[in-house]
Design a protein around this motif. Sequence first.
Motif, PDB file in Angstrom:
ATOM      1  N   ARG A 198       0.899  -1.153   0.000  1.00 13.63           N
ATOM      2  CA  ARG A 198       0.000   0.000   0.000  1.00 13.63           C
ATOM      3  C   ARG A 198       0.930   1.193   0.000  1.00 13.63           C
ATOM      4  O   ARG A 198       1.738   1.350   0.904  1.00 13.63           O
ATOM      5  CB  ARG A 198      -0.838  -0.018   1.279  1.00 13.63           C
ATOM      6  CG  ARG A 198      -2.278   0.307   1.019  1.00 13.63           C
ATOM      7  CD  ARG A 198      -3.073   0.093   2.254  1.00 13.63           C
ATOM      8  NE  ARG A 198      -3.202   1.356   2.979  1.00 13.63           N
ATOM      9  CZ  ARG A 198      -3.954   1.507   4.062  1.00 13.63           C
ATOM     10  NH1 ARG A 198      -4.623   0.472   4.551  1.00 13.63           N
ATOM     11  NH2 ARG A 198      -4.040   2.674   4.651  1.00 13.63           N
ATOM     12  N   ARG A 207     -12.864  -6.192   4.058  1.00 15.03           N
ATOM     13  CA  ARG A 207     -12.102  -5.322   3.168  1.00 15.03           C
ATOM     14  C   ARG A 207     -11.017  -6.143   2.493  1.00 15.03           C
ATOM     15  O   ARG A 207     -10.293  -6.883   3.171  1.00 15.03           O
ATOM     16  CB  ARG A 207     -11.444  -4.169   3.944  1.00 15.03           C
ATOM     17  CG  ARG A 207     -12.471  -3.258   4.573  1.00 15.03           C
ATOM     18  CD  ARG A 207     -11.828  -2.095   5.286  1.00 15.03           C
ATOM     19  NE  ARG A 207     -12.864  -1.365   6.017  1.00 15.03           N
ATOM     20  CZ  ARG A 207     -12.644  -0.309   6.781  1.00 15.03           C
ATOM     21  NH1 ARG A 207     -11.413   0.165   6.914  1.00 15.03           N
ATOM     22  NH2 ARG A 207     -13.631   0.294   7.404  1.00 15.03           N
ATOM     23  N   ILE A 246      -3.797 -10.481  13.965  1.00 18.23           N
ATOM     24  CA  ILE A 246      -5.183 -10.085  13.684  1.00 18.23           C
ATOM     25  C   ILE A 246      -5.338  -8.577  13.531  1.00 18.23           C
ATOM     26  O   ILE A 246      -6.453  -8.074  13.476  1.00 18.23           O
ATOM     27  CB  ILE A 246      -6.146 -10.602  14.782  1.00 18.23           C
ATOM     28  CG1 ILE A 246      -5.689 -10.140  16.179  1.00 18.23           C
ATOM     29  CG2 ILE A 246      -6.257 -12.103  14.722  1.00 18.23           C
ATOM     30  CD1 ILE A 246      -6.707 -10.397  17.272  1.00 18.23           C
ATOM     31  N   THR A 293      -6.997  -7.662   8.904  1.00 16.97           N
ATOM     32  CA  THR A 293      -7.447  -8.871   8.228  1.00 16.97           C
ATOM     33  C   THR A 293      -8.521  -8.485   7.227  1.00 16.97           C
ATOM     34  O   THR A 293      -9.047  -7.367   7.267  1.00 16.97           O
ATOM     35  CB  THR A 293      -8.039  -9.863   9.265  1.00 16.97           C
ATOM     36  OG1 THR A 293      -8.917  -9.142  10.134  1.00 16.97           O
ATOM     37  CG2 THR A 293      -6.957 -10.497  10.101  1.00 16.97           C
ATOM     38  N   GLU A 305      -3.564   2.652  14.523  1.00 23.02           N
ATOM     39  CA  GLU A 305      -4.960   2.989  14.854  1.00 23.02           C
ATOM     40  C   GLU A 305      -5.709   1.833  15.506  1.00 23.02           C
ATOM     41  O   GLU A 305      -5.632   0.702  15.064  1.00 23.02           O
ATOM     42  CB  GLU A 305      -5.678   3.390  13.556  1.00 23.02           C
ATOM     43  CG  GLU A 305      -7.162   3.580  13.747  1.00 23.02           C
ATOM     44  CD  GLU A 305      -7.875   4.032  12.477  1.00 23.02           C
ATOM     45  OE1 GLU A 305      -7.201   4.488  11.532  1.00 23.02           O
ATOM     46  OE2 GLU A 305      -9.107   3.926  12.450  1.00 23.02           O
ATOM     47  N   LEU A 306      -6.461   2.203  16.525  1.00 28.44           N
ATOM     48  CA  LEU A 306      -7.308   1.243  17.216  1.00 28.44           C
ATOM     49  C   LEU A 306      -8.777   1.587  16.968  1.00 28.44           C
ATOM     50  O   LEU A 306      -9.633   0.720  16.829  1.00 28.44           O
ATOM     51  CB  LEU A 306      -6.967   1.343  18.708  1.00 28.44           C
ATOM     52  CG  LEU A 306      -7.770   0.592  19.721  1.00 28.44           C
ATOM     53  CD1 LEU A 306      -7.786  -0.888  19.403  1.00 28.44           C
ATOM     54  CD2 LEU A 306      -7.171   0.809  21.104  1.00 28.44           C
ATOM     55  N   GLU A 307      -9.048   2.858  16.921  1.00 28.36           N
ATOM     56  CA  GLU A 307     -10.431   3.309  16.726  1.00 28.36           C
ATOM     57  C   GLU A 307     -10.405   4.670  16.039  1.00 28.36           C
ATOM     58  O   GLU A 307      -9.487   5.466  16.251  1.00 28.36           O
ATOM     59  CB  GLU A 307     -11.109   3.437  18.103  1.00 28.36           C
ATOM     60  CG  GLU A 307     -12.395   4.241  18.079  1.00 28.36           C
ATOM     61  CD  GLU A 307     -13.334   3.953  19.237  1.00 28.36           C
ATOM     62  OE1 GLU A 307     -13.010   3.114  20.095  1.00 28.36           O
ATOM     63  OE2 GLU A 307     -14.399   4.582  19.268  1.00 28.36           O
ATOM     64  N   SER A 351     -15.841   4.462  15.728  1.00 29.22           N
ATOM     65  CA  SER A 351     -15.697   3.229  14.965  1.00 29.22           C
ATOM     66  C   SER A 351     -14.490   2.440  15.468  1.00 29.22           C
ATOM     67  O   SER A 351     -13.345   2.763  15.171  1.00 29.22           O
ATOM     68  CB  SER A 351     -15.515   3.595  13.493  1.00 29.22           C
ATOM     69  OG  SER A 351     -15.270   2.444  12.741  1.00 29.22           O
ATOM     70  N   ALA A 352     -14.781   1.408  16.249  1.00 26.92           N
ATOM     71  CA  ALA A 352     -13.694   0.621  16.850  1.00 26.92           C
ATOM     72  C   ALA A 352     -13.646  -0.753  16.211  1.00 26.92           C
ATOM     73  O   ALA A 352     -14.678  -1.315  15.844  1.00 26.92           O
ATOM     74  CB  ALA A 352     -13.938   0.476  18.346  1.00 26.92           C
TER      75      ALA A 352
END
Length: 443
Positions: free
Chosen positions: A100, A182, A191, A194, A266-268, A308-309
């Motif tokens: 990416r 996605r 994890i 994914t 990022e987590l959330e 959004s978590a």
Amino acid sequence: MAEQTAMEKLVSLCKRRGIIFPSSEIYGGLSSAWDYGPLGVELKNRIRDLWWKGMTRLRDDIVGLDAAIMMHPRVWEASGHVENFTDPLVDCKSCKHRFREDQIPEESRTAGRCPDCGGELTETRRFNLMFKTHMGPVENDGAAVYLRPETAQGIYVNFRNVRQSSRVKIPFGIAQVGKAFRNEITTKNFIFRTCEFEQMEMQYFIRPEEDEKWFAYWLDERQAYYRKLGIRPEKLRLHRHGPDELAHYAKVAYDIEYEFPFGWSELEGVHNRTDYDLRRHGEYSQKDLSYLDESTGERFIPYVIETSAGLTRTVLTALADAYDEEEVEGEKRTVLHLHPEIAPITVGVFPLVKKDGLAELAGEIERELRDEFSTFYDQGGAIGRRYRRQDEIGTPYGVTIDYQTKDDGTVTLRLRDSMKQIRVARRRLAEAIRDETKNYGRE
Ligand code: ATP
């Protein structure tokens, strides 16, 4: 043998103890797909339940929803995902590795060189992340459907239904937990990223002029949730999206980041999505998605603050944050310092020895605790080893039944983190566990 990295140790513990397995492993596995084992599913469900309880049951202003994964294809045109939900893809012409573009180091990007082998990179191509499939037996574009790449759209398209059926008034929220898909270009780090994962999303509908106030409120609330999960505060930070990072729908966006063993990530996401989604769905569906404020007679399209978590990403965070190796009396102790509210097993129950009725007594005590706590009974091997096996999976409490239990009705309650042992009357055991959990704080 080279020393294992922190992530390798975690992956191996998860496999060994039935927390997370590689998907379809007997067939060689499927790249970056994972299955949650007996303990993993408990951990994931607890994290989810804590979120759900905090978002819905403990509040007056948020209701729940569980929308279908497959939705009308027009949803994704209206939401902008067909057009905009893309990642920049580059390939190395020599080693054929795929990246990416926004994730490769700055020097490699500007030089157009592969970060792995130094080979030449291809031009950047935009790649849509949505999985496309067909509904029904005929594979044509008229029957195309997508696996949802976020749960949020299920909430927007049900805005009217929820509003009309639940008498909610602005400000109010709709919460949902579910799978999202996605087609990620690079999946790695266990994890963390994914193609199939779970999200815990909440969309909070507000008056447009109150967006800053509610944004600040939700940013605070969401950080408090991670503290409640027992995540160390120094491992959390905020990152504000610059103009080039903002998603197509967002006015302001912050990431709550965690310092994973592979770096800050990022987590959330907490996003001000403005009236973008409701407005677009109103236009595309030709349905009125505005809100009438009955007290003032005003009609408007609400703004949305989204939290959004990633549920599966939170599982990784909880595990990575909890993992520790200590030296105890000359021996290595592996321990997961999971918060008692999310540990897969809350109480391990052990008879000191099997004989003289201690096993039966311990079994009885374990059954007494089952209704309220998740328990595990173990009578095999030395007591120290039994404690260690529970430490490794994060069981916060151990209860040992010994000869004194038969005499005076007391048991030993062992605390995982401090390894302190306290003598508690059997009839007060549940209460003691409840109290310890309420006052839990990791040293
Ligand atoms: P990234 O830039 O890392 O791809 P994103 O900014 O697209 O992520 P969002 O669309 O904001 O992510 O998704 C919200 C949350 O869903 C993320 O914070 C993360 O916890 C989770 N999430 C997103 N993509 C994945 C994935 N591929 N695997 C696991 N969790 C994910």
